[in-house]
Design an enzyme around this catalytic site. Sequence first.
Site, PDB file in Angstrom:
ATOM      1  N   CYS A 149      43.079  40.559  32.167  1.00 32.01           N
ATOM      2  CA  CYS A 149      43.790  39.569  31.363  1.00 32.01           C
ATOM      3  C   CYS A 149      44.845  38.825  32.161  1.00 32.01           C
ATOM      4  O   CYS A 149      45.343  37.807  31.703  1.00 32.01           O
ATOM      5  CB  CYS A 149      44.422  40.229  30.151  1.00 32.01           C
ATOM      6  SG  CYS A 149      43.233  40.436  28.821  1.00 32.01           S
TER       7      CYS A 149
ATOM      8  N   LYS B  61      44.141  35.162  32.774  1.00 33.91           N
ATOM      9  CA  LYS B  61      44.232  34.165  31.699  1.00 33.91           C
ATOM     10  C   LYS B  61      45.091  32.988  32.141  1.00 33.91           C
ATOM     11  O   LYS B  61      45.991  33.153  32.958  1.00 33.91           O
ATOM     12  CB  LYS B  61      44.958  34.791  30.489  1.00 33.91           C
ATOM     13  CG  LYS B  61      44.095  35.576  29.558  1.00 33.91           C
ATOM     14  CD  LYS B  61      44.896  35.842  28.291  1.00 33.91           C
ATOM     15  CE  LYS B  61      44.195  36.770  27.345  1.00 33.91           C
ATOM     16  NZ  LYS B  61      44.950  36.971  26.107  1.00 33.91           N
TER      17      LYS B  61
ATOM     18  N   ASP C 142      36.262  37.590  24.276  1.00 33.90           N
ATOM     19  CA  ASP C 142      37.104  37.804  25.450  1.00 33.90           C
ATOM     20  C   ASP C 142      36.195  38.051  26.637  1.00 33.90           C
ATOM     21  O   ASP C 142      35.197  38.764  26.517  1.00 33.90           O
ATOM     22  CB  ASP C 142      37.949  39.075  25.283  1.00 33.90           C
ATOM     23  CG  ASP C 142      39.273  38.821  24.595  1.00 33.90           C
ATOM     24  OD1 ASP C 142      40.148  38.256  25.252  1.00 33.90           O
ATOM     25  OD2 ASP C 142      39.415  39.194  23.419  1.00 33.90           O
TER      26      ASP C 142
ATOM     27  N   ASP D 253      40.033  43.233  19.460  1.00 33.11           N
ATOM     28  CA  ASP D 253      40.574  42.194  18.577  1.00 33.11           C
ATOM     29  C   ASP D 253      40.078  42.346  17.136  1.00 33.11           C
ATOM     30  O   ASP D 253      40.768  41.946  16.202  1.00 33.11           O
ATOM     31  CB  ASP D 253      40.238  40.797  19.120  1.00 33.11           C
ATOM     32  CG  ASP D 253      41.146  40.411  20.287  1.00 33.11           C
ATOM     33  OD1 ASP D 253      42.322  40.825  20.284  1.00 33.11           O
ATOM     34  OD2 ASP D 253      40.667  39.704  21.187  1.00 33.11           O
TER      35      ASP D 253
ATOM     36  N   HIS E 194      24.390  35.697  27.156  1.00 31.65           N
ATOM     37  CA  HIS E 194      24.168  34.507  27.966  1.00 31.65           C
ATOM     38  C   HIS E 194      24.742  34.766  29.352  1.00 31.65           C
ATOM     39  O   HIS E 194      25.809  35.359  29.486  1.00 31.65           O
ATOM     40  CB  HIS E 194      24.862  33.317  27.309  1.00 31.65           C
ATOM     41  CG  HIS E 194      24.508  32.006  27.927  1.00 31.65           C
ATOM     42  ND1 HIS E 194      23.335  31.346  27.629  1.00 31.65           N
ATOM     43  CD2 HIS E 194      25.159  31.242  28.831  1.00 31.65           C
ATOM     44  CE1 HIS E 194      23.289  30.222  28.323  1.00 31.65           C
ATOM     45  NE2 HIS E 194      24.380  30.138  29.052  1.00 31.65           N
TER      46      HIS E 194
ATOM     47  N   ASP F  19      46.874  43.518  19.034  1.00 35.75           N
ATOM     48  CA  ASP F  19      46.716  44.379  20.200  1.00 35.75           C
ATOM     49  C   ASP F  19      47.513  43.762  21.353  1.00 35.75           C
ATOM     50  O   ASP F  19      47.760  42.562  21.379  1.00 35.75           O
ATOM     51  CB  ASP F  19      45.245  44.634  20.569  1.00 35.75           C
ATOM     52  CG  ASP F  19      44.443  43.381  20.856  1.00 35.75           C
ATOM     53  OD1 ASP F  19      44.946  42.268  20.609  1.00 35.75           O
ATOM     54  OD2 ASP F  19      43.299  43.513  21.332  1.00 35.75           O
TER      55      ASP F  19
END
Length: 346
Positions: free
Chosen positions: A14, A17, A64, A87, A136, A223
């Site tokens: 994360c 991000k 995510d 989430d 995908h 979270d």
Amino acid sequence: MKVDLLQMVESGGCSAKISPKQLEEILKYLPLPDDPNILVNIDTHDDAGVYKINDELALVLTTDFFPPVCSDPFEFGQIAAANSISDVYAMGGDPVVALNIMMFPAAKLPLEAYKEILKGGYDKASEAGVKIIGGHTIDDFPPKYGLAVVGYIHPKKIITNAGARPGDSLILTKPVGTGTILAGQRLKLASGKDVDEALQLMKMLNKSGAEVMKKHSIKGATDVTGFGLAGHALKMAKASNVTICLNMKKVSLIGDVYRLTDDGCIPGASFRNLDFAEPDTKFDPELDYNLKMLAFDAQTSGGLLMSVNSGTENEVLAELKSSGLERSAIVGYVKDYKDKFLYLDS
Ligand code: CO
Ligand code: CO
Ligand code: CO
């Protein structure tokens, strides 16, 4: 050939991000769709969107994905899936089905690593009772992996960022410090023991924490992930229009992460998170600098931060501990809005 995914990325998990400041800038130009069945949208910066099907059922939708946070492909798959599914738990939902999202450099990595990442994802998904029914893939460098997850929820039992009420106590279910420890690992400063603990915590589903929340009809939670404990607390305070007071001395920390911070191991993501929160935060002048920076440490797959009715916090805490979340702690409280959304106390 043994694959080390960490060799391929500068910032994994994360902490890769885009900054919360840039994100707000982008999102404000998007028109919010207008439909009475949309029960939760990006307005409250919640963990997932919620769409009502009928009076008994709504869908929780979230996605995510991120670059590797660890060397081992199977473990990376597990962590990415645990984070994606989290989430749904944070909203009080039951995750049901998911799609793989995968970017994989086929010319640079053996296909075996690809398979291992997916296997790790399936492993965590099945622990959560989630069925992966498609996906995908794009050929891309560095690799990235995650899930798009769909869950069920009762339309009247949604837990959101906007549900914190003055008087509530705040409970956090996992210790913090994974961002700093992962950065320390790259610099060969973190101990193997701390790295292992961080990996175990990131792999841990937020399922049992979510069950305790549902049992106690908790209304406000999120979270803790890329924006750090303080960043997510701030989002909750804004959405709930309250002031949240956090005491970092009460927050459980992973292993030696305080010392790592003291040695100057502070990831760039922590500074970006601090930069975003600063205008809305009152810092106690006595606040320890290392604890301040750990408040903004990006957690790749952190715990639940829940806003609990005052008077029930000790019971909720005891249940969390007995359900395997031994390092849960009461880390602060909620009060009427005054001056700033977030106080970092000492
Ligand atoms: Co989240
Ligand atoms: Co998320
Ligand atoms: Co497709």
